[in-house]
Design an enzyme around this catalytic site. Structure first.
Site, mmCIF file in Angstrom:
data_model
loop_
_atom_site.group_PDB
_atom_site.id
_atom_site.type_symbol
_atom_site.label_atom_id
_atom_site.label_comp_id
_atom_site.label_asym_id
_atom_site.label_seq_id
_atom_site.Cartn_x
_atom_site.Cartn_y
_atom_site.Cartn_z
ATOM 1 N N HIS A 60 -16.596 6.136 10.740
ATOM 2 C CA HIS A 60 -16.716 7.265 9.813
ATOM 3 C C HIS A 60 -18.179 7.678 9.674
ATOM 4 O O HIS A 60 -19.034 6.832 9.449
ATOM 5 C CB HIS A 60 -16.150 6.858 8.455
ATOM 6 C CG HIS A 60 -15.857 8.018 7.567
ATOM 7 N ND1 HIS A 60 -16.847 8.845 7.084
ATOM 8 C CD2 HIS A 60 -14.696 8.490 7.080
ATOM 9 C CE1 HIS A 60 -16.287 9.781 6.327
ATOM 10 N NE2 HIS A 60 -14.987 9.593 6.313
ATOM 11 N N ARG A 83 -14.466 13.351 12.845
ATOM 12 C CA ARG A 83 -15.325 12.199 12.562
ATOM 13 C C ARG A 83 -15.985 11.607 13.795
ATOM 14 O O ARG A 83 -17.150 11.224 13.749
ATOM 15 C CB ARG A 83 -14.475 11.123 11.888
ATOM 16 C CG ARG A 83 -14.044 11.573 10.532
ATOM 17 C CD ARG A 83 -13.085 10.611 9.895
ATOM 18 N NE ARG A 83 -12.797 11.099 8.555
ATOM 19 C CZ ARG A 83 -11.939 10.535 7.727
ATOM 20 N NH1 ARG A 83 -11.264 9.463 8.111
ATOM 21 N NH2 ARG A 83 -11.747 11.029 6.524
ATOM 22 N N GLY A 108 0.851 -1.193 0.000
ATOM 23 C CA GLY A 108 0.000 0.000 0.000
ATOM 24 C C GLY A 108 0.881 1.235 0.000
ATOM 25 O O GLY A 108 2.073 1.167 -0.322
ATOM 26 N N LEU A 109 0.305 2.369 0.352
ATOM 27 C CA LEU A 109 1.104 3.592 0.316
ATOM 28 C C LEU A 109 2.358 3.455 1.159
ATOM 29 O O LEU A 109 3.447 3.848 0.743
ATOM 30 C CB LEU A 109 0.267 4.767 0.817
ATOM 31 C CG LEU A 109 -0.790 5.243 -0.169
ATOM 32 C CD1 LEU A 109 -1.584 6.387 0.436
ATOM 33 C CD2 LEU A 109 -0.168 5.668 -1.481
ATOM 34 N N ALA A 110 2.226 2.890 2.358
ATOM 35 C CA ALA A 110 3.382 2.787 3.241
ATOM 36 C C ALA A 110 4.414 1.816 2.677
ATOM 37 O O ALA A 110 5.601 2.147 2.552
ATOM 38 C CB ALA A 110 2.936 2.362 4.637
ATOM 39 N N GLY A 111 3.966 0.621 2.310
ATOM 40 C CA GLY A 111 4.901 -0.400 1.838
ATOM 41 C C GLY A 111 5.541 -0.043 0.506
ATOM 42 O O GLY A 111 6.757 -0.165 0.335
ATOM 43 N N HIS A 153 -14.197 2.299 9.865
ATOM 44 C CA HIS A 153 -13.440 2.808 8.736
ATOM 45 C C HIS A 153 -11.927 2.653 8.884
ATOM 46 O O HIS A 153 -11.219 2.371 7.926
ATOM 47 C CB HIS A 153 -13.792 4.288 8.562
ATOM 48 C CG HIS A 153 -13.072 4.982 7.464
ATOM 49 N ND1 HIS A 153 -13.150 4.563 6.162
ATOM 50 C CD2 HIS A 153 -12.255 6.047 7.462
ATOM 51 C CE1 HIS A 153 -12.410 5.360 5.409
ATOM 52 N NE2 HIS A 153 -11.833 6.254 6.178
ATOM 53 N N ARG A 210 -8.366 9.874 14.153
ATOM 54 C CA ARG A 210 -7.575 10.391 13.040
ATOM 55 C C ARG A 210 -8.366 11.451 12.288
ATOM 56 O O ARG A 210 -9.558 11.287 12.045
ATOM 57 C CB ARG A 210 -7.214 9.264 12.077
ATOM 58 C CG ARG A 210 -6.510 9.742 10.833
ATOM 59 C CD ARG A 210 -6.062 8.603 9.959
ATOM 60 N NE ARG A 210 -7.149 7.893 9.306
ATOM 61 C CZ ARG A 210 -7.802 8.334 8.225
ATOM 62 N NH1 ARG A 210 -7.510 9.496 7.680
ATOM 63 N NH2 ARG A 210 -8.762 7.605 7.694
ATOM 64 N N SER A 259 -16.963 9.955 0.799
ATOM 65 C CA SER A 259 -15.827 10.726 1.316
ATOM 66 C C SER A 259 -16.207 11.916 2.192
ATOM 67 O O SER A 259 -17.193 12.608 1.958
ATOM 68 C CB SER A 259 -15.013 11.251 0.140
ATOM 69 O OG SER A 259 -14.125 12.239 0.576
HETATM 70 C C1 LIG Z 1 -12.807 3.684 1.606
HETATM 71 C C2 LIG Z 1 -11.663 4.372 2.262
HETATM 72 C C3 LIG Z 1 -11.351 5.683 1.934
HETATM 73 C C4 LIG Z 1 -10.279 6.339 2.534
HETATM 74 N N1 LIG Z 1 -10.017 7.625 2.193
HETATM 75 C C5 LIG Z 1 -8.965 8.260 2.764
HETATM 76 C C6 LIG Z 1 -8.652 9.596 2.411
HETATM 77 O O1 LIG Z 1 -9.316 10.228 1.594
HETATM 78 N N2 LIG Z 1 -7.583 10.176 2.987
HETATM 79 C C7 LIG Z 1 -6.814 9.516 3.890
HETATM 80 O O2 LIG Z 1 -5.831 10.083 4.354
HETATM 81 N N3 LIG Z 1 -7.077 8.241 4.230
HETATM 82 C C8 LIG Z 1 -8.135 7.597 3.696
HETATM 83 N N4 LIG Z 1 -8.408 6.307 4.060
HETATM 84 C C9 LIG Z 1 -7.473 5.575 4.929
HETATM 85 C C10 LIG Z 1 -6.272 5.109 4.123
HETATM 86 O O3 LIG Z 1 -6.676 4.739 2.834
HETATM 87 C C11 LIG Z 1 -5.533 3.933 4.734
HETATM 88 O O4 LIG Z 1 -5.344 4.133 6.088
HETATM 89 C C12 LIG Z 1 -4.177 3.760 4.087
HETATM 90 O O5 LIG Z 1 -4.300 3.731 2.696
HETATM 91 C C13 LIG Z 1 -3.463 2.521 4.580
HETATM 92 O O6 LIG Z 1 -2.282 2.343 3.838
HETATM 93 P P1 LIG Z 1 -1.251 1.223 4.231
HETATM 94 O O7 LIG Z 1 -0.138 1.331 3.269
HETATM 95 O O8 LIG Z 1 -0.924 1.331 5.666
HETATM 96 O O9 LIG Z 1 -2.023 -0.162 4.060
HETATM 97 P P2 LIG Z 1 -2.859 -0.810 2.842
HETATM 98 O O10 LIG Z 1 -3.022 0.095 1.703
HETATM 99 O O11 LIG Z 1 -4.064 -1.397 3.478
HETATM 100 O O12 LIG Z 1 -1.928 -1.960 2.337
HETATM 101 C C14 LIG Z 1 -1.755 -3.165 3.015
HETATM 102 C C15 LIG Z 1 -0.834 -4.026 2.217
HETATM 103 O O13 LIG Z 1 -0.415 -5.115 3.017
HETATM 104 C C16 LIG Z 1 -0.562 -6.320 2.330
HETATM 105 N N5 LIG Z 1 -0.761 -7.358 3.327
HETATM 106 C C17 LIG Z 1 -1.579 -7.346 4.404
HETATM 107 N N6 LIG Z 1 -1.434 -8.469 5.111
HETATM 108 C C18 LIG Z 1 -0.510 -9.212 4.476
HETATM 109 C C19 LIG Z 1 0.085 -10.474 4.726
HETATM 110 N N7 LIG Z 1 -0.231 -11.199 5.783
HETATM 111 N N8 LIG Z 1 0.996 -10.926 3.845
HETATM 112 C C20 LIG Z 1 1.356 -10.198 2.758
HETATM 113 N N9 LIG Z 1 0.848 -8.995 2.497
HETATM 114 C C21 LIG Z 1 -0.073 -8.510 3.342
HETATM 115 C C22 LIG Z 1 -1.698 -6.096 1.378
HETATM 116 O O14 LIG Z 1 -1.600 -6.980 0.303
HETATM 117 C C23 LIG Z 1 -1.441 -4.648 0.972
HETATM 118 O O15 LIG Z 1 -0.490 -4.619 -0.060
HETATM 119 C C24 LIG Z 1 -9.494 5.656 3.475
HETATM 120 C C25 LIG Z 1 -9.792 4.336 3.806
HETATM 121 C C26 LIG Z 1 -10.891 3.709 3.239
HETATM 122 C C27 LIG Z 1 -11.253 2.345 3.719
#
Ligand SMILES: Cc1cc2nc3c(=O)[nH]c(=O)nc-3n(C[C@H](O)[C@H](O)[C@H](O)COP(=O)(O)OP(=O)(O)OC[C@H]3O[C@@H](n4cnc5c(N)ncnc54)[C@H](O)[C@@H]3O)c2cc1C
Ligand code: SF4
Ligand code: FES
Lengths: 662, 254
Positions: free
Chosen positions: A270, A334, A46-49, A426, A460, A288
């Site tokens: 949310h 929120r 995801g964004l972090a990884g 959320h 948050r 949103s």
């Molecule tokens: C519908 C929705 C809308 C949102 N809108 C906003 C917004 O407008 N602004 C905002 O700031 N935030 C928003 N958020 C929150 C935000 O999107 C998330 O908090 C953020 O994107 C999380 O990013 P991340 O990289 O931490 O994890 P994620 O993007 O959830 O990525 C997780 C990754 O880990 C991998 N993974 C998980 N478990 C395993 C495992 N056991 N083995 C291998 N891989 C694994 C998955 O495959 C994935 O690649 C929203 C959230 C939702 C649900």
């Protein structure tokens, strides 16, 4: 209260606005030749990884990335809609790093660590610069500059966006940076792989066990450091706005191998989601927060009013957020907005068939925009219809995809009738406890993005998760990991026939065998739904001691039943989504109990954690700073037993005060 | 359960793995509500199969709101089914009638081998992006974002191209199995922006090269992809990519 000796947050000394810059210029570095022999495992794309993987690979580390989807581009971040915050002050409305820092601490109800949050605010501007350089197509004004919108909990416009698809565009930016490194051979990609355990050797994290989801084979992977960027655990509630696959497994396995879990009970509900339509429902869809810029929230003044919204005259509508919180109105944070919606519905003012919904109405702003457009286009004396038409076009450009999504799901046209919305699970502020370096309590094991607990306290602010994920990956970990890896340059890659890897793999295999051999009578989803109901009813928007105690007993019982009676179809050595789900639900069944314990322990209300026993006469959350200004970090003692450790939160720069949005 | 009253006959492709031989199997589902999504209808069917001790149907999905690009069902001969502009997960049962027979197959293309049942392997798309779908800029000291001014129309066009979700419906519907719409969307996004200019020739050559290596077919401009694309990615992108490609090819031969 004193901080537990097991929790050293390692926040650098010095003035708040000097800490990070000083840290960066003094942190140990790893020279380029050594980087080539240091291996980093990243769980999550995801964004972090993805941002961490691209940045670390660019720096020269050898990186492996794992995700369970078929492509890293599909990580749940892709679904984020509204936007990303940054203290750029492009609108000249008085924004600054300090103000973003302050808003985030206050928004989190004074339950986050100052040092980390200030750093987040400091790097926020760089994120936008980096994304624009990558070609992320943010919304722009006619003059060619970037456009901003408002989000809740702030009085400035600091949110950058790409229509209602900001997460998609940011993730595709990070993904393309990642794929560039994959193409150059600096990152090895393991899509359709699920991490099922971490491997510790001599007290340090040294790798993972992963399952190839297509063949079912277990694999051992060594790394000098392991980064968990696996997202949040909102799906413990079964219904949430998270993607179907979002889960806690990676973080939970890390927790069971020694990483403390921080503030598990902090959950964000949310306020603006499409209400549940029936038992078949598999997930909930967010509308949103940016819609609250232009939508007004109301319910009828008369309880049980069954008239159509258009038939309810202005003076018979209760714009309850504007009424209760005049300073912030529809843009309160929120947690506040969600509770206010629940309050109105519980009191009998809800709308729609289920009465569990409130209106989000765009008509007033549609007319206002229409008037502005008419002026711009020099249309004199426009008809009401013309104004509406012009206004509708403006709204369409800003939120078109969200309106379409709403219509697709509900069959109703939100340009004509107000949306019906209700709060839904959320985001999870809780997560693995990390220090300033983003390292967990296990040396060499890090947590980034939503998977860690760090920056958002008990609530948050909107558009801050994308900011935090990218801050962690692009701008924090590339520095802080050097602090650890500079000491590891003499560690040779450990062969994966090491007994620790063999043992970890055997344990994973045994658990899979166990799941496959129960051959009970009930599906995995059956148990997941039951758990979700317990969590939502007793550890959801409002909690109380009696309910939480009951929930703990119910979860224990449900977990027992699961391990006796779950039916997992298919084989272990093939593509088997039922088996994947079973493993995840088994972990949720343990996490759920810890969340309830944490909620029970915290005898106060703060942010998203609302204990009915602790509220003001007006129904606002009542904190207890004397006894609870701490991070609850839980150590796993095995057999579903935990020990609580406390990290005291010290506010040196912001005066801790009652949170008011009135 | 909020039971509905639709009863349906489903003919679904079952195939154990990449190498096994597959076939359509027939299932009956009852009590479907028009408010369910197509995937929720599959949830009901799978729950029923599990109860009967049968193997549920494997299919890809994640976000269930039309943005991750993971869902991928070929429904009654059309990728993502009968409604324009939506993905499988956003298709609702109100688009079908009680008593209907629905045929559901996986994406079919040489470049997308079947994993199991309705799930396919689309990693070829990732490799095409790895070949050049980026701007080569390392993390670090990018200049202030507002130093790059971009005309709003160009920014909007770039955004519209960037909205591609990488689902592969364009490939699945094309009689040649061509990936031109997908590849051209990325090429266009970056070609429209100043940030993408420096590498634009190398990018298009490299991405098109990879696309050919992956076994995607040639484009004969039937336009089927544009009709079936759930995100409205337009054929203009293909025209733009062809221009970019020609230009780059001429240059590279000098
Ligand atoms: C519908 C929705 C809308 C949102 N809108 C906003 C917004 O407008 N602004 C905002 O700031 N935030 C928003 N958020 C929150 C935000 O999107 C998330 O908090 C953020 O994107 C999380 O990013 P991340 O990289 O931490 O994890 P994620 O993007 O959830 O990525 C997780 C990754 O880990 C991998 N993974 C998980 N478990 C395993 C495992 N056991 N083995 C291998 N891989 C694994 C998955 O495959 C994935 O690649 C929203 C959230 C939702 C649900
Ligand atoms: S161009 Fe359209 S159909 Fe093709 S992958 Fe992108 S979104 Fe899917
Ligand atoms: S499941 Fe994500 S687009 Fe359909």
């Amino acid at each position: 209260m004193a901080t537990s000796p097991k929790l050293d947050a390692k926040v650098p000394k010095g003035e708040i606005d000097q800490k990070w810059s000083k840290y960066r210029s003094t942190v140990h570095l790893v020279n380029p030749a050594n980087k080539r022999s240091l291996e980093v495992i990243i769980v999550g794309s995801g964004l972090a990884g993805a941002s961490a993987a691209a940045s670390l690979a660019e720096m020269g580390y050898k990186v492996k990335v794992f995700c369970f989807q078929d492509s890293p581009r599909r990580a749940h971040s892709i679904a984020a809609q509204g936007g990303i915050n940054a203290a750029k002050n492009y609108q000249n409305d008085g924004d600054s790093v300090y103000r973003l820092f302050y808003d985030t601490i206050k928004g989190g109800d004074y339950r986050a660590r100052e040092g980390n949050v200030h750093r987040l605010a400091e790097v926020s501007g760089n994120i936008i610069d980096q994304c624009v350089a990558q070609g992320v197509p943010f919304a722009r004004e006619y003059g060619g500059v970037l456009s901003n919108r408002s989000f809740g909990g702030t009085q400035v416009q600091r949110t950058f966006y790409a229509a209602g698809q900001t997460g998609q565009q940011l993730l595709l930016g990070a993904y393309s940076a990642l794929q560039r490194q994959v193409g150059m051979g600096a990152v090895k990609l393991y899509a359709r792989h699920e991490m099922l355990d971490v491997v510790n050797i001599d007290g340090k994290c040294r790798g993972i066990i992963a399952r190839d989801l297509i063949t079912g084979k277990l694999e051992r992977h060594f790394g000098h450091a392991v980064l968990i960027a696996s997202g949040g655990y909102g799906n413990v509630f079964y219904l949430s706005t998270n993607a179907m696959g979002s889960n806690v497994t990676a973080a939970w396995k890390a927790h069971k191998k020694g990483a403390f879990f921080g503030n598990p009970c902090y959950t964000q509900i949310h306020p603006t989601c499409i209400p549940v339509s029936g038992d078949h429902q598999s997930k909930l869809t967010l509308m949103s927060e940016s819609l609250r810029n232009d939508g007004r929230i109301w319910v009828p003044k008369k309880a049980g009013d069954t008239r159509k919204p258009s038939e309810i005259p202005e003076e018979e509508r209760d714009y309850y957020l504007e009424r209760r919180y005049p300073a912030f109105g529809n843009l309160v944070p929120r947690d506040v907005a969600s509770r206010a919606a629940k309050e109105r519905c519980d009191a009998g003012f809800g709308v729609g068939a289920s009465k569990l919904a409130v209106y989000l109405d765009f008509s007033a702003n549609m007319m206002r925009y229409g008037q502005i457009e008419a002026n711009k286009q020099n249309i004199h004396n426009p008809t009401k219809e013309k104004i509406r038409e012009l206004g509708m076009a403006v709204v369409k450009e800003k939120y078109g995809n969200l309106f379409d999504m709403y219509k697709q799901i509900t069959g109703e046209d939100p340009y004509e009738i107000p949306m019906r919305i209700y709060p839904a699970v959320h985001y999870t502020m809780g997560g693995l406890w990390v220090d300033y370096n983003l390292m967990t309590t296990v040396p060499g094991l890090y947590a980034l993005g939503e998977a860690n607990f760090s920056d958002h306290g008990a609530n948050r602010l909107g558009a801050s998760a994308l900011m935090q994920g990218l801050a962690d990956g692009y701008f924090v970990i590339p520095y802080t990991i050097g602090d650890y890896l500079s000491e590891e340059i003499r560690t040779k890659a450990i062969a994966t026939d090491h007994e620790a890897f063999v043992k970890a793999e055997a344990e994973v295999q045994e658990r899979i065998n166990k799941l496959m051999t129960i051959k009970g009578t009930k599906s995995v989803d059956h148990f997941h739904k039951q758990l979700g109901k317990i969590m939502w009813d007793k550890c959801g928007m409002a909690r109380n001691a009696a309910g939480l105690k009951q929930a703990i007993e119910e979860i224990k019982k449900l977990r027992e039943d699961f391990w006796k009676d779950v039916r997992v179809t298919g084989e272990a050595n093939e593509f088997n989504p039922e088996l994947e789900k079973a493993g995840r639900v088994a972990d949720f069944l343990e996490l759920g109990e810890l969340m309830c314990m944490d909620a029970l322990n915290r005898n106060e209300s703060c942010g998203g954690h609302f204990r009915e026993e602790y509220q003001t006469e007006e129904g606002e959350a009542k904190r207890d700073d004397d006894n609870f200004a701490y991070v609850a970090a839980w150590e796993n003692k095995g057999n579903n037993a935990w020990e609580l450790h406390k990290e005291e939160l010290i506010f040196e720069n912001i005066k801790i005060a009652a949170r008011s949005y009135k | 359960m909020s039971h509905g009253n639709m009863n349906l006959t489903l003919k679904v492709w079952k195939q154990k793995n990449k190498d096994a031989k597959g076939a359509l199997e027939t299932y009956q589902v009852k009590g479907i509500s028009p408010d369910m999504s197509f995937l929720e209808m599959f949830d009901v069917l799978n729950e029923q199969l599990i109860t009967e001790g049968k193997d549920p149907i494997a299919f890809d999905h994640d976000c269930r709101e039309g943005i991750c690009g993971m869902c991928s069902m070929f429904i009654n001969g059309r990728p993502h089914g009968p409604v324009k502009g939506v993905t499988t997960c956003q298709l609702h049962m109100r688009s079908f009638k009680d008593g209907d027979t629905i045929v559901v197959e996986p994406w079919r293309s040489t470049a997308f081998p079947i994993v199991k049942d309705l799930a396919v392997d689309r990693s070829a798309f990732d490799r095409v992006i790895a070949a050049g779908g980026f701007v080569s800029v390392n993390t670090g000291n990018a200049k202030d974002a507002n130093n790059i001014l971009i005309n709003k129309d160009d920014a909007d066009d770039a955004f519209n191209a960037a909205a591609c979700i990488g689902c592969g419906a364009c490939v699945a519907t094309c009689k040649n199995g061509s990936a031109m719409l997908f590849v051209s969307a990325k090429v266009s996004q970056l070609a429209l922006l100043p940030q993408g200019q420096i590498e634009k020739e190398a990018r298009v050559l490299s991405m098109v090269g990879q696309m050919d290596d992956e076994g995607f077919g040639a484009c004969s401009v039937t336009g089927a992809c544009e009709i079936e694309c759930p995100k409205g990615i337009s054929l203009e992108n293909i025209a733009r990519m062809n221009r970019e490609f020609l230009g780059a090819n001429i240059k590279s031969k000098h």
